[in-house]
Design a protein around this motif. Structure first.
Motif, short mmCIF file in Angstrom:
data_model
loop_
_atom_site.label_atom_id
_atom_site.label_comp_id
_atom_site.label_asym_id
_atom_site.label_seq_id
_atom_site.Cartn_x
_atom_site.Cartn_y
_atom_site.Cartn_z
N CYS A 133 -19.23 75.74 -13.95
CA CYS A 133 -20.27 75.45 -14.94
C CYS A 133 -20.58 76.67 -15.80
CB CYS A 133 -21.54 74.99 -14.23
SG CYS A 133 -21.42 73.36 -13.47
N PHE A 134 -20.57 77.85 -15.19
CA PHE A 134 -20.89 79.05 -15.95
C PHE A 134 -19.80 79.35 -16.98
CE2 PHE A 134 -21.40 83.77 -16.36
CZ PHE A 134 -22.65 83.74 -16.94
N ALA A 135 -18.55 79.10 -16.63
CA ALA A 135 -17.45 79.30 -17.58
C ALA A 135 -17.59 78.35 -18.76
CB ALA A 135 -16.11 79.10 -16.89
N ARG A 136 -17.97 77.12 -18.50
CA ARG A 136 -18.14 76.14 -19.59
C ARG A 136 -19.29 76.56 -20.50
NH1 ARG A 136 -16.27 72.92 -15.25
NH2 ARG A 136 -18.33 72.49 -14.36
N TYR A 137 -20.32 77.13 -19.90
CA TYR A 137 -21.43 77.64 -20.70
C TYR A 137 -20.98 78.82 -21.57
CZ TYR A 137 -25.47 80.62 -21.65
OH TYR A 137 -26.39 81.44 -22.26
N LYS A 138 -20.24 79.76 -20.99
CA LYS A 138 -19.79 80.93 -21.73
C LYS A 138 -18.89 80.55 -22.90
CE LYS A 138 -18.03 83.26 -18.28
NZ LYS A 138 -17.30 84.36 -17.61
N VAL A 139 -18.04 79.55 -22.70
CA VAL A 139 -17.17 79.10 -23.78
C VAL A 139 -18.00 78.58 -24.96
CG1 VAL A 139 -15.53 77.29 -24.47
CG2 VAL A 139 -15.14 78.61 -22.38
N ARG A 140 -19.04 77.83 -24.66
CA ARG A 140 -19.88 77.28 -25.73
C ARG A 140 -20.61 78.38 -26.50
NH1 ARG A 140 -19.55 73.03 -22.06
NH2 ARG A 140 -19.50 70.95 -23.02
N ILE A 141 -21.11 79.37 -25.77
CA ILE A 141 -21.80 80.48 -26.43
C ILE A 141 -20.84 81.23 -27.35
CG2 ILE A 141 -22.83 82.76 -26.05
CD1 ILE A 141 -24.80 80.60 -25.49
N ALA A 142 -19.62 81.51 -26.85
CA ALA A 142 -18.64 82.24 -27.65
C ALA A 142 -18.21 81.41 -28.86
CB ALA A 142 -17.42 82.58 -26.79
N GLU A 143 -18.15 80.08 -28.71
CA GLU A 143 -17.75 79.23 -29.84
C GLU A 143 -18.81 79.21 -30.94
OE1 GLU A 143 -16.45 75.37 -28.57
OE2 GLU A 143 -14.51 76.15 -27.88
N MET A 144 -20.07 79.47 -30.59
CA MET A 144 -21.10 79.58 -31.63
C MET A 144 -20.78 80.74 -32.57
SD MET A 144 -24.75 78.81 -29.84
CE MET A 144 -24.91 77.65 -28.50
N TRP A 145 -20.34 81.88 -32.00
CA TRP A 145 -19.97 83.02 -32.84
C TRP A 145 -18.80 82.67 -33.75
CZ3 TRP A 145 -23.12 86.90 -33.46
CH2 TRP A 145 -24.00 87.28 -32.44
N GLU A 146 -17.82 81.92 -33.23
CA GLU A 146 -16.67 81.53 -34.04
C GLU A 146 -17.10 80.56 -35.15
OE1 GLU A 146 -13.57 82.87 -33.83
OE2 GLU A 146 -14.61 84.18 -32.42
N SER A 147 -18.04 79.68 -34.83
CA SER A 147 -18.52 78.73 -35.84
C SER A 147 -19.22 79.47 -36.98
CB SER A 147 -19.49 77.73 -35.21
OG SER A 147 -18.82 76.90 -34.28
N LEU A 148 -20.01 80.48 -36.64
CA LEU A 148 -20.67 81.28 -37.69
C LEU A 148 -19.63 81.95 -38.58
CD1 LEU A 148 -23.51 82.99 -35.61
CD2 LEU A 148 -23.77 81.15 -37.28
N SER A 149 -18.55 82.44 -37.97
CA SER A 149 -17.49 83.09 -38.74
C SER A 149 -16.79 82.10 -39.67
CB SER A 149 -16.47 83.71 -37.78
OG SER A 149 -15.34 84.20 -38.48
N ILE A 150 -16.54 80.90 -39.18
CA ILE A 150 -15.89 79.86 -40.00
C ILE A 150 -16.76 79.52 -41.20
CG2 ILE A 150 -15.19 77.43 -40.05
CD1 ILE A 150 -14.30 77.78 -37.12
N ILE A 151 -18.06 79.34 -40.96
CA ILE A 151 -18.99 79.01 -42.04
C ILE A 151 -19.01 80.12 -43.09
CG2 ILE A 151 -21.42 78.66 -42.62
CD1 ILE A 151 -21.69 77.29 -39.86
N GLU A 152 -19.02 81.36 -42.64
CA GLU A 152 -19.05 82.49 -43.57
C GLU A 152 -17.80 82.52 -44.45
OE1 GLU A 152 -21.64 86.12 -41.80
OE2 GLU A 152 -19.77 85.73 -40.73
N GLN A 153 -16.65 82.12 -43.90
CA GLN A 153 -15.41 82.12 -44.68
C GLN A 153 -15.39 81.01 -45.72
OE1 GLN A 153 -11.70 82.70 -42.19
NE2 GLN A 153 -13.22 82.83 -40.53
N LEU A 154 -16.13 79.94 -45.48
CA LEU A 154 -16.04 78.76 -46.35
C LEU A 154 -17.21 78.60 -47.32
CD1 LEU A 154 -14.83 76.11 -43.72
CD2 LEU A 154 -13.44 77.24 -45.47
N ILE A 155 -18.37 79.14 -46.99
CA ILE A 155 -19.59 78.79 -47.71
C ILE A 155 -19.53 79.15 -49.19
CG2 ILE A 155 -20.79 80.96 -47.18
CD1 ILE A 155 -22.28 77.39 -47.33
N ASP A 156 -18.81 80.22 -49.56
CA ASP A 156 -18.71 80.59 -50.98
C ASP A 156 -17.44 80.04 -51.63
OD1 ASP A 156 -21.11 82.00 -51.32
OD2 ASP A 156 -20.25 83.78 -50.36
#
Length: 235
Positions: A136-159
């Motif tokens: 369960c903790f590994a599944r939680y850690k993956v989701r937290i790390a994916e939030m950082w990746e999502s922010l990066s994706i948004i930053e690349q596309l927003i402009d």
């Protein structure tokens, strides 16, 4: 976190989600149940200050994600309730058809955005988050790390949102040519697929939706072996 004895992070999450739902509301009039994507494009064009508000949220959330780590990731109660609980091996994840963060936390590389890119995912750089823990903790850690990746994706596309029509003209009735079709996308819970068999009639011969949650939940019996009833909340 709320169901495992760490309530504060849940309230923090609601605070940050409100900023996102405010943007949704201004964009399409709905906060949670949105009907924004339609055949041919979008129901409405984005508002003038869409990019500005998104950038403000990205900047805000970058300062708040570390708080989640402090409050929840390193919370003793939360760690005890999730580490070593609900283990799912890579082989079992594949066998049960588990996808998304649940599968990637068992070391199974399965991100549809990487293996079958769609939309703009072939134009952005991001990492597929994997963990070998399988609990369960590994599944939680993956989701937290994916939030950082999502922010990066948004930053690349927003402009880089292109000008042009936000909605193409679409026929009132869509009649597909004869054939079998399968399209999949990566959702928050994993692979969501749509399978269609068409005989060139107004109605398809067969339509099947592949929900990631259904397959993920089928593995609970395997994950719950040797655990306590209270562990089912975490699993």
């Amino acid at each position: 976190g709320m169901d495992l004895g760490a309530i504060t992070s849940f309230l923090y999450g609601f605070r940050d989600r409100e900023m996102i739902t405010d943007i949704f509301e201004e964009t399409c009039g709905a906060r949670l149940t949105m009907n924004y994507n339609v055949p041919g494009g979008l129901m409405f064009d984005i508002p003038k200050n869409f990019q500005k508000r998104v950038k403000e949220f990205v900047a805000h959330f970058k300062t708040k994600l570390p708080e989640y780590d402090t409050l929840l990731t390193n919370n003793v109660i939360f760690r005890q309730r999730t580490e070593g609980v609900g283990h799912l091996s890579k082989e079992d994840a594949i066998s049960y058809g588990v996808t998304g963060p649940t599968a990637r936390a068992s070391g199974f590389s399965c991100d549809v955005r990487k293996y079958a890119p769609y939309s703009a995912y072939d134009k952005v750089e991001f990492k597929e988050i994997l963990d070998e823990g399988g609990d369960c903790f590994a599944r939680y850690k993956v989701r937290i790390a994916e939030m950082w990746e999502s922010l990066s994706i948004i930053e690349q596309l927003i402009d880089n949102i292109p000008e042009g029509d936000f909605q193409a003209k679409t026929r009132a009735v869509i009649k597909m040519p004869v054939g079998e079709y399968y399209q999949r996308v990566e959702t928050a819970r994993g692979e969501f697929g749509t399978y269609i068999i068409s005989q060139n009639k107004l109605s398809a011969y067969r339509v099947k939706f592949r929900s990631p949650g259904f397959s993920n939940l089928s593995a609970i019996n395997e994950m719950a072996k040797g655990c306590k009833i209270a562990d089912l909340i975490a699993i």
